[in-house]
Each structure stands twice: as structure tokens, then as C-alpha cells.
Write an enzyme that holds these catalytic residues in place. Structure first.
Site, PDB file in Angstrom:
ATOM      1  N   HIS A  82       3.217  -0.175  -1.792  1.00 43.00           N
ATOM      2  CA  HIS A  82       4.361   0.736  -1.811  1.00 43.00           C
ATOM      3  C   HIS A  82       4.662   1.249  -3.211  1.00 43.00           C
ATOM      4  CE1 HIS A  82       7.041  -2.204  -3.672  1.00 43.00           C
ATOM      5  NE2 HIS A  82       6.540  -3.103  -2.848  1.00 43.00           N
TER       6      HIS A  82
ATOM      7  N   GLU B  36       5.834  -8.975   2.796  1.00 43.75           N
ATOM      8  CA  GLU B  36       5.488  -9.619   1.531  1.00 43.75           C
ATOM      9  C   GLU B  36       5.593 -11.132   1.668  1.00 43.75           C
ATOM     10  OE1 GLU B  36       3.823 -10.026  -0.990  1.00 43.75           O
ATOM     11  OE2 GLU B  36       4.712  -8.778  -2.559  1.00 43.75           O
TER      12      GLU B  36
END
Length: 185
Positions: A9, A79
């Protein structure tokens, strides 16, 4: 043969400040949005048979800005869960745990490397089940661990693969051997 394309990202406030960010759902910074938009010219939607994204806003928004608004959310791409270390820098953690890294030490209240590997192995299996290319939008540590798992290495070996924000990496094959074709491109 199939390939697994990885996109980390765009930059957030905490990624800029080196704060561990897992469950905290931060937006992209304007600079992160700009870099995510620049991926449009490098990623042609017609090239991908499967597009997956972490459910976190920063990954989903990167996918949208890169031209993939319909990316399928996959919880396995979140994550690494940092537990008690969420929002804290490595330098701050090392004040009480000298030499700490997510790759070599425990994360109190978070995930172990084996737990991360277990869920990322499902992503590898999904990618290998699709002929052609799979594109994923996710996070720094999880993508590094995903690359290690693609290569047949323990998740902890992702420590060897530094990954910048809004970069494109490609995992593929040399004959029957899984390889890194491109990294941090």
C-alpha cells in the site's frame, strides 16, 4: 505458469513514521495516494486473472487508485498482528527488548511467525490454483512473509526482503522452482 504480483500500500502517517501498523486502519497520505495512482500505468487489469486485497483501508484504497476497485477482500492478507506493539516504533520497543525485530522475537498479544505463515500459505495456494497472474494489495511485513512462503522458506526469512511502499514485486517460476522475478520495482 502462474505468477504472484505484490503491491504494498501507499504511504500512511504511521508507515512514514516507522510505526508498526496492523489493525489500526489509517488512510493514505496525499503522497501515498499520488504514488498509488501512478501504478495505473504499470498494472493493466486485463493481465490479472485474480486480484485480492487486504481488508484494511490503506490496501483497499491503493487497489482502487491503481485501477482495481473490485479487488476481492481476503482476510488472510492483513498485516502481521503486532499486538502490544501496535503504533510503536522498533526503536521504542528496543528500549525494553534489546535487538527486537518482528522476525526474531515474539510480539506480545500479536501473531507468531507460524501463525502468519499459516494464513499466508492459503494465499499462496489460491494464487497457485489460478492459471495466470494473481495480484495482491497488502502490507510490508505480510508481503515479505508471503514472498518467503512462495519460495518455500519460513515466514521469518521475509526479513531478507526489504519492501518499500507502493512498489510492485513479482514472484514466479524458473522451471519448477519458485523464484523472485522482480522486487521493489
Amino acid at each position: 505458469m502462474n505468477e504472484l504480483w505484490l503491491v504494498r500500500h501507499g504511504q500512511t502517517e504511521w508507515s512514514r513514521d516507522h510505526r508498526h501498523t496492523s489493525v489500526t486502519d489509517l488512510p493514505l497520505l496525499p503522497e501515498g495516494e499520488e504514488v498509488a495512482r501512478s501504478l495505473r500505468g504499470r498494472l493493466d487489469p486485463a493481465q490479472f486473472q485474480q486480484v485480492l486485497t487486504s481488508p484494511r483501508l490503506r490496501a483497499r484504497h491503493t487497489a482502487e487508485l491503481a485501477g482495481f476497485p473490485d479487488a476481492e477482500v481476503d482476510e488472510d492478507l492483513v498485516e502481521w498482528a503486532y499486538g502490544d506493539y501496535e503504533g510503536i516504533t522498533t526503536a521504542e520497543i528496543r528500549e525494553t527488548v534489546p535487538g527486537w525485530t518482528v522476525w526474531t522475537h515474539e510480539t506480545p498479544g500479536g501473531e507468531s511467525a507460524d501463525q502468519v505463515a499459516e494464513r499466508l500459505d492459503r494465499v499462496v495456494a489460491r494464487a497457485r490454483a489460478v492459471p495466470g497472474r494473481t495480484l495482491v494489495f497488502a502490507h510490508g511485513h505480510s508481503l515479505r512473509a508471503l514472498a518467503a512462503r512462495w519460495l518455500g522458506l519460513p515466514a521469518r526469512e521475509g526479513r531478507l526482503l526489504r519492501l518499500g511502499t507502493a512498489t510492485v514485486s513479482v514472484l514466479g517460476w524458473e522451471r519448477e522452482t519458485p523464484v523472485v522475478e522482480r522486487w521493489n520495482a
